[in-house]
Design a protein around this motif. Structure first.
Motif, PDB file in Angstrom:
ATOM      1  N   MET A 131       0.834  -1.205   0.000  1.00 31.34           N
ATOM      2  CA  MET A 131       0.000   0.000   0.000  1.00 31.34           C
ATOM      3  C   MET A 131       0.866   1.251   0.000  1.00 31.34           C
ATOM      4  SD  MET A 131      -3.047  -1.235   2.577  1.00 31.34           S
ATOM      5  CE  MET A 131      -4.026   0.264   2.431  1.00 31.34           C
ATOM      6  N   TYR A 132       1.896   1.259   0.798  1.00 28.52           N
ATOM      7  CA  TYR A 132       2.802   2.403   0.869  1.00 28.52           C
ATOM      8  C   TYR A 132       3.445   2.674  -0.492  1.00 28.52           C
ATOM      9  CZ  TYR A 132       6.946   5.149   1.918  1.00 28.52           C
ATOM     10  OH  TYR A 132       7.931   6.104   1.899  1.00 28.52           O
ATOM     11  N   HIS A 133       3.955   1.632  -1.135  1.00 24.28           N
ATOM     12  CA  HIS A 133       4.643   1.800  -2.417  1.00 24.28           C
ATOM     13  C   HIS A 133       3.675   2.233  -3.518  1.00 24.28           C
ATOM     14  CE1 HIS A 133       8.581   0.712  -1.027  1.00 24.28           C
ATOM     15  NE2 HIS A 133       8.089  -0.381  -0.473  1.00 24.28           N
ATOM     16  N   LYS A 134       2.449   1.751  -3.483  1.00 24.44           N
ATOM     17  CA  LYS A 134       1.453   2.188  -4.463  1.00 24.44           C
ATOM     18  C   LYS A 134       1.097   3.660  -4.262  1.00 24.44           C
ATOM     19  CE  LYS A 134      -0.655  -2.168  -5.766  1.00 24.44           C
ATOM     20  NZ  LYS A 134      -0.662  -2.035  -7.215  1.00 24.44           N
ATOM     21  N   ALA A 135       0.999   4.101  -3.021  1.00 21.50           N
ATOM     22  CA  ALA A 135       0.720   5.512  -2.752  1.00 21.50           C
ATOM     23  C   ALA A 135       1.888   6.381  -3.205  1.00 21.50           C
ATOM     24  CB  ALA A 135       0.437   5.738  -1.270  1.00 21.50           C
ATOM     25  N   LYS A 136       3.104   5.977  -2.906  1.00 14.83           N
ATOM     26  CA  LYS A 136       4.283   6.748  -3.320  1.00 14.83           C
ATOM     27  C   LYS A 136       4.380   6.826  -4.841  1.00 14.83           C
ATOM     28  CE  LYS A 136       7.141   8.364  -1.084  1.00 14.83           C
ATOM     29  NZ  LYS A 136       7.236   9.767  -0.656  1.00 14.83           N
ATOM     30  N   ALA A 137       3.926   5.800  -5.545  1.00 10.36           N
ATOM     31  CA  ALA A 137       4.001   5.774  -7.006  1.00 10.36           C
ATOM     32  C   ALA A 137       3.094   6.819  -7.652  1.00 10.36           C
ATOM     33  CB  ALA A 137       3.655   4.388  -7.523  1.00 10.36           C
ATOM     34  N   VAL A 138       1.987   7.176  -7.002  1.00 10.99           N
ATOM     35  CA  VAL A 138       1.066   8.158  -7.592  1.00 10.99           C
ATOM     36  C   VAL A 138       1.243   9.554  -6.999  1.00 10.99           C
ATOM     37  CG1 VAL A 138      -0.653   6.426  -8.234  1.00 10.99           C
ATOM     38  CG2 VAL A 138      -0.850   7.591  -6.027  1.00 10.99           C
ATOM     39  N   GLN A 139       1.980   9.669  -5.901  1.00 11.03           N
ATOM     40  CA  GLN A 139       2.196  10.989  -5.293  1.00 11.03           C
ATOM     41  C   GLN A 139       3.143  11.782  -6.178  1.00 11.03           C
ATOM     42  OE1 GLN A 139       4.112  10.968  -1.477  1.00 11.03           O
ATOM     43  NE2 GLN A 139       3.357  12.988  -0.976  1.00 11.03           N
ATOM     44  N   ASN A 140       2.654  12.915  -6.680  1.00  9.14           N
ATOM     45  CA  ASN A 140       3.442  13.740  -7.590  1.00  9.14           C
ATOM     46  C   ASN A 140       2.824  15.135  -7.594  1.00  9.14           C
ATOM     47  OD1 ASN A 140       5.085  14.753  -9.600  1.00  9.14           O
ATOM     48  ND2 ASN A 140       3.942  13.793 -11.249  1.00  9.14           N
ATOM     49  N   PHE A 141       3.328  16.014  -6.749  1.00 12.20           N
ATOM     50  CA  PHE A 141       2.761  17.352  -6.641  1.00 12.20           C
ATOM     51  C   PHE A 141       2.822  18.074  -7.977  1.00 12.20           C
ATOM     52  CE2 PHE A 141       3.209  21.909  -6.164  1.00 12.20           C
ATOM     53  CZ  PHE A 141       2.061  22.207  -5.452  1.00 12.20           C
ATOM     54  N   ARG A 142       1.723  18.699  -8.346  1.00 11.49           N
ATOM     55  CA  ARG A 142       1.707  19.525  -9.548  1.00 11.49           C
ATOM     56  C   ARG A 142       0.715  20.669  -9.378  1.00 11.49           C
ATOM     57  NH1 ARG A 142       0.422  14.577  -9.831  1.00 11.49           N
ATOM     58  NH2 ARG A 142      -1.582  13.826 -10.447  1.00 11.49           N
ATOM     59  N   GLU A 143       1.103  21.810  -9.889  1.00 10.46           N
ATOM     60  CA  GLU A 143       0.225  22.975  -9.863  1.00 10.46           C
ATOM     61  C   GLU A 143      -0.570  22.977 -11.165  1.00 10.46           C
ATOM     62  OE1 GLU A 143       0.607  27.788  -9.685  1.00 10.46           O
ATOM     63  OE2 GLU A 143       2.067  26.589  -8.580  1.00 10.46           O
ATOM     64  N   ILE A 144      -1.873  22.882 -11.052  1.00  9.84           N
ATOM     65  CA  ILE A 144      -2.736  22.818 -12.221  1.00  9.84           C
ATOM     66  C   ILE A 144      -3.044  24.229 -12.726  1.00  9.84           C
ATOM     67  CG2 ILE A 144      -4.992  22.024 -13.023  1.00  9.84           C
ATOM     68  CD1 ILE A 144      -4.344  19.552 -11.310  1.00  9.84           C
TER      69      ILE A 144
END
Length: 65
Positions: free
Chosen positions: A9-22
């Protein structure tokens, strides 16, 4: 067993975490979360923050899928 699930679960969350300003008033991906279903499937989601405070948290987005 539970430790392995938490690690997945941790690794799946880290894989999609990607801050971006829309835009100047919206950003997404600063926080990520996972939800484990009773069938064992892991769902992921990221937060969406807006200047009007009508954003959606990562946990809720993971549940929306």
């Amino acid at each position: 067993m539970l430790d392995k699930i938490w690690q997945r679960m941790y690794h799946k969350a880290k894989a999609v975490q990607n801050f971006r300003e829309i835009s100047n008033h919206m950003e997404a991906g600063g926080v990520a979360a996972t939800v484990l279903s009773s069938s064992g499937k892991i769902y992921t989601g990221v937060c969406v923050d807006t200047a009007s405070t009508l954003g959606v948290c990562a946990e809720r987005n993971a549940l929306f899928i």
